[in-house]
Design an enzyme around this catalytic site. Structure first.
Site, mmCIF file in Angstrom:
data_model
loop_
_atom_site.group_PDB
_atom_site.id
_atom_site.type_symbol
_atom_site.label_atom_id
_atom_site.label_comp_id
_atom_site.label_asym_id
_atom_site.label_seq_id
_atom_site.Cartn_x
_atom_site.Cartn_y
_atom_site.Cartn_z
ATOM 1 N N ASP A 311 0.836 -0.931 0.167
ATOM 2 C CA ASP A 311 0.044 0.080 -0.173
ATOM 3 C C ASP A 311 0.867 1.178 -0.031
ATOM 4 O O ASP A 311 2.261 1.011 -0.061
ATOM 5 C CB ASP A 311 -0.688 -0.086 1.196
HETATM 6 C C1 GLC Z 1 -4.017 3.969 0.094
HETATM 7 C C2 GLC Z 1 -5.253 3.114 0.207
HETATM 8 C C3 GLC Z 1 -5.343 2.042 -0.822
HETATM 9 C C4 GLC Z 1 -5.143 2.419 -2.082
HETATM 10 C C5 GLC Z 1 -3.891 3.232 -2.285
HETATM 11 C C6 GLC Z 1 -3.711 3.775 -3.605
HETATM 12 O O1 GLC Z 1 -3.301 4.715 0.788
HETATM 13 O O2 GLC Z 1 -5.068 2.255 1.635
HETATM 14 O O3 GLC Z 1 -6.683 1.237 -0.407
HETATM 15 O O4 GLC Z 1 -5.313 1.604 -2.876
HETATM 16 O O5 GLC Z 1 -3.458 4.013 -1.192
HETATM 17 O O6 GLC Z 1 -4.334 4.953 -3.689
#
Ligand code: GLC
Length: 751
Positions: A311
């Site tokens: 993430d």
């Molecule tokens: C974030 C989220 C995740 C998302 C990612 C990209 O921090 O937790 O769900 O897909 O960033 O935007």
């Protein structure tokens, strides 16, 4: 001979265990793996490390990463460094504002052309995005209801349709990789991202997730209207102890396997090719360095062949938040060794620099990098970008079409859940004088919440002007002259409650639209599950006028309404219904649609009694703690349904057999309607405290007035199994109970 074979097998297992590489060069993907291997034979370590890097689009643009931009301009120096020199393999998400499909094509086209023209191996970039309720970052796209609504519809075909629309409109924008669906089983109602999930139940999440993934990926994710789905967040993210986003999870492995793992297991069976890791720690180990879950369980045991992506910035978080690594280099080492294939390091290329160094120093084996890159190139082939970088061979005439809008409207209507309807006050006659009030009454943003044109979803500048707020939809339905609007409150502040109350006195009916302000991730954290005081006060004062109040809630979480629920005549839970939500809510209120949604989570009455429906019995003991405002699966209709007796084809089954349960459902009211039929199983006694009941099947049926349909469910042994404390799925002979509606039946399971 036998011994030698065993030793050899043992060595192979150990080697496979270390790198867990995808080895298949046979089977349907043989040709793809051959191409992948031939590219890999040409690649340098630097090029491989680049493939494992996932940048934010903003890292390639002029200006600081986090800045408002009204035009996106590529910064040539950044492009040369990150795309050409470091060879970043994937790029993701927004510059700041949503782009039109043409703009997406232009910007992604620019990136692909750089790669094609200026890199040695010309490996296309895999562009990824969070299209979590429609292609939400493409201007003008269809914003479908969020996942929580799809769950409330209890109709898996709507999950499939939402997946199909999303994939189509993403591909219209030349984007082939979606960080969706969310397969977190949401076990804490305080969590601000519940609306992004399918709710608290494992089976609902499993079945909805499967359908949504099938809708997004079809048989071939390279097809012009399909994408690579990336399920998230592996594993435990929605089961945090505190209810705060990105906070720790404490759960024994057998419950992880029982409650949290099945949606991912099923998704992998449906061909899932990408998984995003949870930002939380699980039992003290940040998921990003959890070798056991990422490699042993996900890649080896479940046979996941796709890519595991971090993430946002989560390798850095191992240093800054989790504090298990002293510096970024150590964090890269730990996470890559644990099984991370792609690092979402949105800002720069430090990840790949560290990785190159770690491989050169022998701290990360080359085989681990090769495994990751092999997975990445495999997924890139599956996505179709090697054949057509921009998916230009097709026109996308259905983008933002009436057809898609009406499917989105249908999903919204079928999700909205009627929780109270005293004296059948709803549906309302269309000749009444109505006061619409409340923070959500005239807001598109409250209907869409986060991930809507912008990450937080708060900005009104990108709203689709032709879409209807609740107020606009009601005006269109019964005529502006019959509708007055006074907002009354903001999210937490009073604005003009007295004015709302004065106007309430002139109206026949009050429609009070309360709700949650758009937010996601950490900004969605709250201190208190109660609806904010100002909104409670508005409803109390409106109710004190003696005029009937219809409470409409646009919110992800079940915000506590214990104090105001008895004061209102009807409660309409709309969750986060999307761009057609205003019309859908009005349709329900005025009877153009008959409500058929049911709660996909338990609605608590007290913030001190947070107990899921599938709890162990001790929670009921003595103090009646399990007394939710509304139960999981609760939802009313404008018609009535009567359930016949449950018929089982046997009252005792042997472990190898199946058991068929059937039940007649009759529409005993005057209106046609849909009914979600839910089957729960109770294991009466087991070696691990059995829960009160667990959902095992559901379906949704349509019934004309007076019509009866027989619903048949087939249960298998696996539906009667549970994960024992030794982490193995087992069954234990004994008595079971089945409940459907208000009916129950029992049977015995023999060895
Ligand atoms: C974030 C989220 C995740 C998302 C990612 C990209 O921090 O937790 O769900 O897909 O960033 O935007």
């Amino acid at each position: 001979m036998k011994k030698t074979a065993l030793i050899l097998a043992g060595i192979c297992l150990i080697i496979a265990g270390m790198s867990c590489s995808v080895k298949e060069n046979t089977g349907p993907d043989k040709a793809i793996y051959e191409k992948v291997d031939s590219i890999m034979s040409l690649m340098t370590l630097e090029e491989k490390a680049g493939q494992m890097l996932n940048l934010g689009l903003a890292a390639l643009l002029e200006g600081p990463f986090f800045t408002f931009r009204d035009t996106l301009i590529f910064d040539t120096a950044k492009v040369n460094s990150l795309l050409v020199k470091h060879g970043a393999g994937s790029v993701q998400n927004l510059g700041t504002y949503p782009l039109t499909p043409e703009e997406w094509r232009y910007y992604i086209g620019y990136i692909q052309n750089v790669v094609k023209g200026q890199t040695r191996l010309k490996i296309p970039v895999l562009y990824g995005i969070d299209a979590v309720h429609g292609a939400n970052y493409t201007a003008g796209s269809v914003l479908t209801p969020h996942q929580i609504n799809i769950a409330a519809s209890f109709d898996t075909s709507l999950a499939r349709i939402a997946g199909e629309i999303t994939a189509y409109e993403m591909k219209a924008s030349a984007i082939p990789w979606n960080y969706s669906p969310n397969l977190d089983v949401a076990r804490n109602p305080l969590w601000g991202r519940i609306y992004e999930t399918f709710g608290e139940d494992t089976y609902v999440t499993t079945m909805m997730g499967k359908s949504m993934i099938e809708g997004m990926m079809g048989n071939d994710p390279a097809a012009y209207d399909k994408v690579i789905a990336s399920a998230k967040h592996f594993i435990g993210y929605g089961a945090m102890v505190t209810g705060k986003d990105r906070s720790f999870v404490m759960m024994p492995e057998h419950y992880i396997r029982q409650i949290l793992l099945p949606p991912f297991e099923e998704a992998i069976k449906s061909g899932l090719l990408s998984i995003m890791v949870s930002s939380s720690s699980l039992n003290g180990t940040p998921s990003h360095i959890d070798h056991y879950f990422l490699t042993k369980v996900l890649k080896e045991e479940l046979g996941f062949k796709g890519v595991v992506i971090t993430d946002w910035g989560d390798i850095d978080n191992l240093v800054n938040n989790h504090r298990v690594a002293k510096n970024e280099r150590e964090a890269v080492k730990m996470s890559v060794l644990a099984g991370i294939d792609i690092c979402m390091e949105p800002y720069d290329a430090s990840f790949s620099e560290h990785l190159i160094d770690l491989v050169k120093s022998g701290e990360v084996p080359q085989s681990r990098v090769d495994d990751a890159v092999r997975r990445i190139l495999y997924v890139k082939y599956k996505s179709g970008i090697f054949d057509d970088m921009l998916f230009e061979k097709h026109s996308y005439d259905k983008f933002a079409s009436k057809e898609f809008d009406s499917l989105s409207l249908q999903a919204a209507r079928e999700s909205i859940t009627l929780l109270k309807n005293a004296n059948n006050i709803l549906p309302l006659a269309k000749n009444k004088k109505v006061l619409v009030t409340g923070v959500a009454g005239n807001s598109i943003n409250y209907l869409n919440n986060g991930w809507s044109r912008t990450w937080a979803g708060e900005d009104t500048a990108y709203n689709d002007k032709q879409k209807h707020t609740i107020l606009q939809a009601i005006k269109a339905e019964i005529g502006s002259q019959n509708v007055k609007f006074v907002q009354g409150t903001g999210y937490t502040n009073e604005i003009n409650i007295d004015e709302a109350v004065n106007n309430a006195r002139q109206a026949d009916i009050i429609i009070a639209c309360v709700g949650e302000k758009p937010a996601t991730e950490v900004p969605s954290n709250i201190e208190d599950l109660e609806l904010p005081d100002a909104q409670i006060k508005l409803v109390e004062k409106l109710a004190a006028t003696g005029k009937p109040v219809i409470l409409v809630m646009t919110q992800g979480r079940p915000r506590i309404i214990r104090k105001i629920e008895p004061l209102v005549q009807a409660v309409v839970m709309a969750y986060v219904p999307g761009n057609e939500g205003g019309i859908a809510i009005s349709d329900i209120i005025f009877g153009n649609a008959n409500p058929s949604g049911k709660l996909p989570y338990t609605y608590p009455r007290y913030s001190g009694s947070i107990i899921m429906y599938d709890h162990q019995r001790e929670n009921d003991f003595g103090f009646m703690a399990y007394r939710p405002q509304y139960e999981f699966g609760y939802g009313l209709s404008y018609t009535t349904f009567e359930y016949g007796d449950i018929k089982l084809d046997s009252d005792s089954v042997k472990s190898g057999n199946t058991i068929n349960c059937s039940i007649d459902v009759k529409n005993t009211g005057k209106l046609a309607g849909k009914e979600a039929v839910l089957l729960f199983v109770t294991d009466e006694y087991a070696s691990v405290c059995p829960v009160v009941k667990q959902l095992k099947r559901f379906t949704k049926i349509y019934l004309e007035p007076g019509e009866t349909k027989t619903v048949t469910f087939k249960l298998e042994l696996k539906d009667l199994m549970f994960v024992s404390s030794n982490n193995k799925r087992v069954y234990e002979p004994g008595s079971f109970k089945i409940s459907i509606g208000n009916k129950e039946a029992g049977f015995y399971l023999y060895e």
